[in-house]
Design an enzyme around this catalytic site. Structure first.
Site, PDB file in Angstrom:
ATOM      1  CD  GLU A   1      -2.886  -1.263   2.279  1.00  0.00           C
ATOM      2  OE1 GLU A   1      -4.075  -1.506   2.062  1.00  0.00           O
ATOM      3  OE2 GLU A   1      -2.418  -1.150   3.424  1.00  0.00           O
TER       4      GLU A   1
ATOM      5  CB  CYS B   1       6.140  -2.837  16.458  1.00  0.00           C
ATOM      6  SG  CYS B   1       7.845  -2.581  15.926  1.00  0.00           S
TER       7      CYS B   1
ATOM      8  CB  CYS C   1       1.003   5.824  11.544  1.00  0.00           C
ATOM      9  SG  CYS C   1       1.615   7.381  11.051  1.00  0.00           S
TER      10      CYS C   1
ATOM     11  CB  CYS D   1       3.047   7.414   3.519  1.00  0.00           C
ATOM     12  SG  CYS D   1       3.512   6.134   4.679  1.00  0.00           S
TER      13      CYS D   1
ATOM     14  CB  CYS E   1       2.876  -2.026  13.949  1.00  0.00           C
ATOM     15  SG  CYS E   1       2.999  -1.840  12.165  1.00  0.00           S
TER      16      CYS E   1
ATOM     17  CB  CYS F   1       7.136  -5.522   8.816  1.00  0.00           C
ATOM     18  SG  CYS F   1       8.535  -4.824   9.722  1.00  0.00           S
TER      19      CYS F   1
HETATM   20  N1  SAH Z   1       9.077   0.216  10.016  1.00  0.00           N
HETATM   21  C1  SAH Z   1       9.334   1.603  10.131  1.00  0.00           C
HETATM   22  C2  SAH Z   1       8.491   2.454   9.235  1.00  0.00           C
HETATM   23  C3  SAH Z   1       7.021   2.096   9.094  1.00  0.00           C
HETATM   24  S1  SAH Z   1       5.972   2.396  10.455  1.00  0.00           S
HETATM   25  C4  SAH Z   1       9.212   2.043  11.571  1.00  0.00           C
HETATM   26  O1  SAH Z   1       8.738   1.263  12.381  1.00  0.00           O
HETATM   27  O2  SAH Z   1       9.635   3.144  11.870  1.00  0.00           O
HETATM   28  C5  SAH Z   1       5.717   4.162  10.475  1.00  0.00           C
HETATM   29  C6  SAH Z   1       5.371   4.714  11.859  1.00  0.00           C
HETATM   30  O3  SAH Z   1       4.044   4.329  12.259  1.00  0.00           O
HETATM   31  C7  SAH Z   1       6.285   4.189  12.947  1.00  0.00           C
HETATM   32  O4  SAH Z   1       6.662   5.210  13.827  1.00  0.00           O
HETATM   33  C8  SAH Z   1       5.405   3.200  13.642  1.00  0.00           C
HETATM   34  O5  SAH Z   1       5.877   2.937  14.926  1.00  0.00           O
HETATM   35  C9  SAH Z   1       4.079   3.894  13.610  1.00  0.00           C
HETATM   36  N2  SAH Z   1       2.941   3.030  13.875  1.00  0.00           N
HETATM   37  C10 SAH Z   1       2.843   1.706  13.678  1.00  0.00           C
HETATM   38  N3  SAH Z   1       1.617   1.255  14.031  1.00  0.00           N
HETATM   39  C11 SAH Z   1       0.922   2.328  14.468  1.00  0.00           C
HETATM   40  C12 SAH Z   1      -0.420   2.523  14.921  1.00  0.00           C
HETATM   41  N4  SAH Z   1      -1.284   1.513  14.983  1.00  0.00           N
HETATM   42  N5  SAH Z   1      -0.805   3.769  15.278  1.00  0.00           N
HETATM   43  C13 SAH Z   1       0.053   4.798  15.166  1.00  0.00           C
HETATM   44  N6  SAH Z   1       1.315   4.680  14.708  1.00  0.00           N
HETATM   45  C14 SAH Z   1       1.755   3.465  14.365  1.00  0.00           C
HETATM   46 FE1  SF4 Z   2       7.577  -3.207  11.132  1.00  0.00          FE
HETATM   47 FE2  SF4 Z   2       5.383  -1.990  12.011  1.00  0.00          FE
HETATM   48 FE3  SF4 Z   2       7.451  -2.301  13.652  1.00  0.00          FE
HETATM   49 FE4  SF4 Z   2       7.622  -0.556  11.630  1.00  0.00          FE
HETATM   50  S1  SF4 Z   2       6.233  -0.443  13.359  1.00  0.00           S
HETATM   51  S2  SF4 Z   2       9.175  -2.083  12.233  1.00  0.00           S
HETATM   52  S3  SF4 Z   2       6.408  -1.646  10.061  1.00  0.00           S
HETATM   53  S4  SF4 Z   2       6.230  -3.951  12.751  1.00  0.00           S
END
Ligand code: SAH
Ligand code: SF4
Length: 392
Positions: free
Chosen positions: A114, A138, A372, A127, A141, A134
């Site tokens: 996406e 996390c 995000c 974006c 996420c 991934c």
């Molecule tokens: N993998 C990279 C980039 C993609 S995520 C990273 O983790 O930085 C982009 C941003 O969205 C990151 O700061 C991530 O922590 C945040 N993010 C992930 N899930 C989220 C959610 N459910 N609500 C708000 N931010 C989120």
């Molecule tokens: Fe991967 Fe989501 Fe963690 Fe970013 S925030 S490293 S996309 S699992």
């Protein structure tokens, strides 16, 4: 919310048809030069031909060699036999109530990612994704719940910028493909963030090559200061990224204590906060004009206390930093809730008083799951159904 199917999956070109030719998008100038040499283009013409191709591709956005009128017809035909110009195919386009757009893209091998476009008054941010899914997990996420399928190629990463430009009419002289009356003329892509699906530093080479193409001043010309790579904290790659790509950097911090960060961002067990911040301090070229962005997702009752805010400010005291507080964006069955607005304001107040301007990022495109951390393509589900189909 509107979901517009743009391309019927069934009508997409067969994978085998595309695979014999190499995608031109995403190749650097030296690789294009090598391709031209292979086609027998004389050495004295190579530089000029590379420039011509580069300009057709990245300044004008043409998707057909036939349109490249300053290149001899014969050479155009040979190029068309050897290279493809297609960006990834758009399967669906969704437009949020706030104007945010999300595209589901289908890659050559059928995997899906996406891309999200976020128009704002003074900028337009694209974006983009760096991986299908991934490998990291996390806990807040959505993408992290999707098993990694694969890294994107440089072409697939640059291709996301190309097709977004197509869809919003962002090529010089292009007519906006506009069925919804949005004032596209004011909404060009000015910034690119690697904040879509995937951990970009785990796909280092392709993401770097793509950023160098995007930043090239004679092409897409999105300057390095307008490209931001977001990482969960792959510490050893941070200095290398600074040297080889030198874009802006964002760090997904989310917690001020290792104990909590270990749970939220498990890569912290490998590279704890202290090591992460040391890498940030050493990032080349930092100044008040070039700051690192620290992202901090607001999770109710988990990391959102005033004491956390104070600790955050102390932790970042000697780093030229911006702080982005991201209200948690919910997704189905997520194990967290977004902090109450009042609590976010209290937290932001502490951060504000410490001199960080407008630290809360307003969620965009939540109604289309484009915010995000909400991105998750159907690749895994498809694989499951494919498996079922094969076993049946
Ligand atoms: N993998 C990279 C980039 C993609 S995520 C990273 O983790 O930085 C982009 C941003 O969205 C990151 O700061 C991530 O922590 C945040 N993010 C992930 N899930 C989220 C959610 N459910 N609500 C708000 N931010 C989120
Ligand atoms: Fe991967 Fe989501 Fe963690 Fe970013 S925030 S490293 S996309 S699992």
């Amino acid at each position: 919310m509107t979901v517009t199917p743009v391309i019927d999956r069934e009508t997409l070109p067969a994978t085998s048809e595309l695979r014999q030719r190499e995608p031109l998008i995403g190749l650097g100038r030296p690789e294009i030069a090598a391709g031209l040499r292979d086609l027998g283009v004389p050495e004295r013409q190579i530089r000029m031909r590379v420039s011509q191709l580069w300009s057709w591709l990245y300044v004008r956005g043409v998707t057909d060699f036939a349109a490249m009128t300053d290149i001899a017809k014969e050479l155009r035909a040979e190029l068309a036999e050897r290279f493809t110009l297609e960006p990834p195919a758009i399967v669906t386009e969704q437009v949020s109530m706030d104007g945010t757009r999300k595209w589901l893209l289908r890659l050559e091998d059928g995997k899906e990612v996406e891309t999200v476009y976020i128009p704002e008054a003074d900028r337009g941010t694209l974006c983009i994704s760096s991986q299908v899914g991934c490998t990291l997990t996390c806990s807040f996420c959505h993408t992290g719940t999707q098993r990694l399928v694969r890294n994107l190629t440089a072409g697939e990463i640059v291709g996301q910028i190309m097709l977004a430009r197509d869809r919003i009419g962002d090529w010089p002289g292009a007519e906006a493909d506009d069925q919804r009356g949005l004032p596209y003329a004011e909404r060009k892509i000015t910034n690119v963030v690697l904040m879509g699906m995937g951990e970009p530093l785990y796909n280092f080479d392709n993401v770097r090559d793509a950023c160098l193409v995007a930043a090239d001043g004679e092409g897409l010309a999105i300057g390095k200061r307008r490209i931001t790579l977001s990482t969960s904290g792959v510490v050893p790659e941070i200095p290398r990224w600074g040297e080889e790509a030198g874009t802006m950097l964002a760090i997904s911090l989310h917690a001020v204590r290792d104990e909590l960060r270990d749970q939220l961002v498990p890569i912290n067990k490998k590279w704890p906060i202290k090591d992460l911040l040391a890498a940030c301090r050493a990032y080349p070229g930092l100044s008040n004009a070039k700051r690192i962005t620290f992202e901090y997702v607001m999770l109710k009752g988990i990391n959102d206390q005033v004491a956390d805010a104070k600790a955050l400010v102390r932790l970042l005291a000697k780093i030229p930093a911006k702080i982005n507080l991201i209200p948690f964006n919910p997704w189905p069955a997520a194990p967290f809730e977004c902090s109450d607005w009042e609590q976010i304001e209290k937290f932001a107040e502490v951060v504000n008083r410490a001199g960080y301007a407008s630290p809360v990022r307003s969620p965009r495109g939540r109604d289309i799951m484009a915010a995000c951390g909400q991105l998750k393509s159907a690749s895994v589900k498809q694989r499951a159904s494919e498996r079922l189909a094969t076993s049946a």
